[in-house]
Design an enzyme around this catalytic site. Structure first.
Site, PDB file in Angstrom:
ATOM      1  N   ASP A 196       9.075  90.376  -0.209  1.00 57.32           N
ATOM      2  CA  ASP A 196       7.782  90.954  -0.278  1.00 57.32           C
ATOM      3  C   ASP A 196       6.542  90.173   0.359  1.00 57.32           C
ATOM      4  O   ASP A 196       6.937  88.823   0.609  1.00 57.32           O
ATOM      5  CB  ASP A 196       7.341  91.250  -1.807  1.00 57.32           C
ATOM      6  CG  ASP A 196       7.796  92.184  -2.357  1.00 57.32           C
ATOM      7  OD1 ASP A 196       8.666  93.029  -1.758  1.00 57.32           O
ATOM      8  OD2 ASP A 196       7.922  92.044  -3.629  1.00 57.32           O
TER       9      ASP A 196
HETATM   10  N1  URA Z   1      12.116  91.529  -5.896  1.00 62.57           N
HETATM   11  C1  URA Z   1      10.769  91.648  -5.479  1.00 62.57           C
HETATM   12  O1  URA Z   1      10.336  92.310  -6.491  1.00 62.57           O
HETATM   13  N2  URA Z   1      10.227  91.292  -4.396  1.00 62.57           N
HETATM   14  C2  URA Z   1      11.063  90.444  -3.471  1.00 62.57           C
HETATM   15  O2  URA Z   1      10.189  90.106  -2.581  1.00 62.57           O
HETATM   16  C3  URA Z   1      12.379  90.140  -3.613  1.00 62.57           C
HETATM   17  C4  URA Z   1      12.867  90.843  -4.832  1.00 62.57           C
END
Ligand code: URA
Length: 244
Positions: free
Chosen positions: A107
């Site tokens: 993310d």
């Molecule tokens: N899980 C998440 O919620 N975000 C990420 O970036 C990776 C795994």
């Protein structure tokens, strides 16, 4: 026999210069293939078999590039984007001639280990759901955690869309009424998975960092926002799942 590639493309892929610079170098007799001067970039060569000399020096062909990036907050895991900075903007222009992409997505606000490569097969092997490659995250959570949570993660958390997650290993590093620090290992990669797993038990992830993929851990000496090529040992750790 290996795959044949245009001579000008090969030379420019190996960092010798742009395609038009290669055209000039070829025209002026700076390139030899198997001992013979070649003056046109259109000529196709087998980089694994043919001996290519550029200005008298042998060109060592490297097809795939494997970089490890310590992704910072604020960058998206994509090759281009109209609105946000992308992780590829953190990779130096020395690698511009490779068609690099990130292996999977973190993310925008997640930090940590991200592999950048041009090897589609490697990406598939690490990401395909059937392969169950483990990924470990360090997370800060906005509340207390205990044995019940460990058990819930072990048994499989049900997400908001009804999907039941595969067993995940939750390790509590510290916990208090207002905040916990954990390590969580998951074996799949659903959208926002870690955040949604904690939401399912009414908690919120306030910081997320990926610290391990298969056998490869985020090196302690790689600052946030920086990258470097994987060492051979790290490549084995990543692909074979063998801890370093
Ligand atoms: N899980 C998440 O919620 N975000 C990420 O970036 C990776 C795994």
């Amino acid at each position: 026999m290996g795959e044949k590639i245009r001579l000008d493309k090969l030379l420019s892929n190996m960092g010798k210069g742009s395609r038009s610079e290669m055209k000039d170098a070829l025209r002026f007799g700076g390139v030899k293939v198997n001992g013979v001067t070649v003056r046109t970039g259109k000529e196709k060569v087998d980089p694994e078999k043919d001996e290519i000399l550029y200005k008298g020096i042998q060109v060592v062909y490297v097809k795939h590039v494997y970089l490890i990036l310590n992704k910072p907050d604020g960058y998206i895991s994509a090759t281009e984007d109209k609105f946000h900075k992308t992780v590829l903007e953190l990779i130096s222009s020395d690698f511009d001639h490779y068609e690099l992409f990130p292996v999977g997505r973190l993310d925008i606000d997640t930090e940590g280990l991200l592999i950048i490569t041009n090897d589609g097969e490697l990406a598939h092997n690490l990401l395909a759901p059937k392969k169950h490659v483990p990924k470990t995250y360090r997370a800060i959570i906005n509340g207390p955690l205990g044995d019940l949570a460990i058990k819930q993660f072990e048994e499989g958390i049900s997400l908001d869309d009804g999907y039941k997650c595969k067993p995940a290993e939750l390790e509590i590093i510290s916990t208090s009424k207002s905040e916990s620090e954990v390590k969580l290992t998951i074996h799949e990669g659903k959208f926002h998975q870690v955040k949604r797993m904690f939401e399912a038990i009414d908690l919120k992830v306030t910081y997320l960092q990926r610290i391990k993929m298969n056998g490869l851990s985020l090196p302690d000496d790689l600052p946030v926002g920086e990258f470097r090529p994987l060492t051979e040992e790290e490549f084995v750790a990543l692909t074979q799942g063998i801890d370093l």
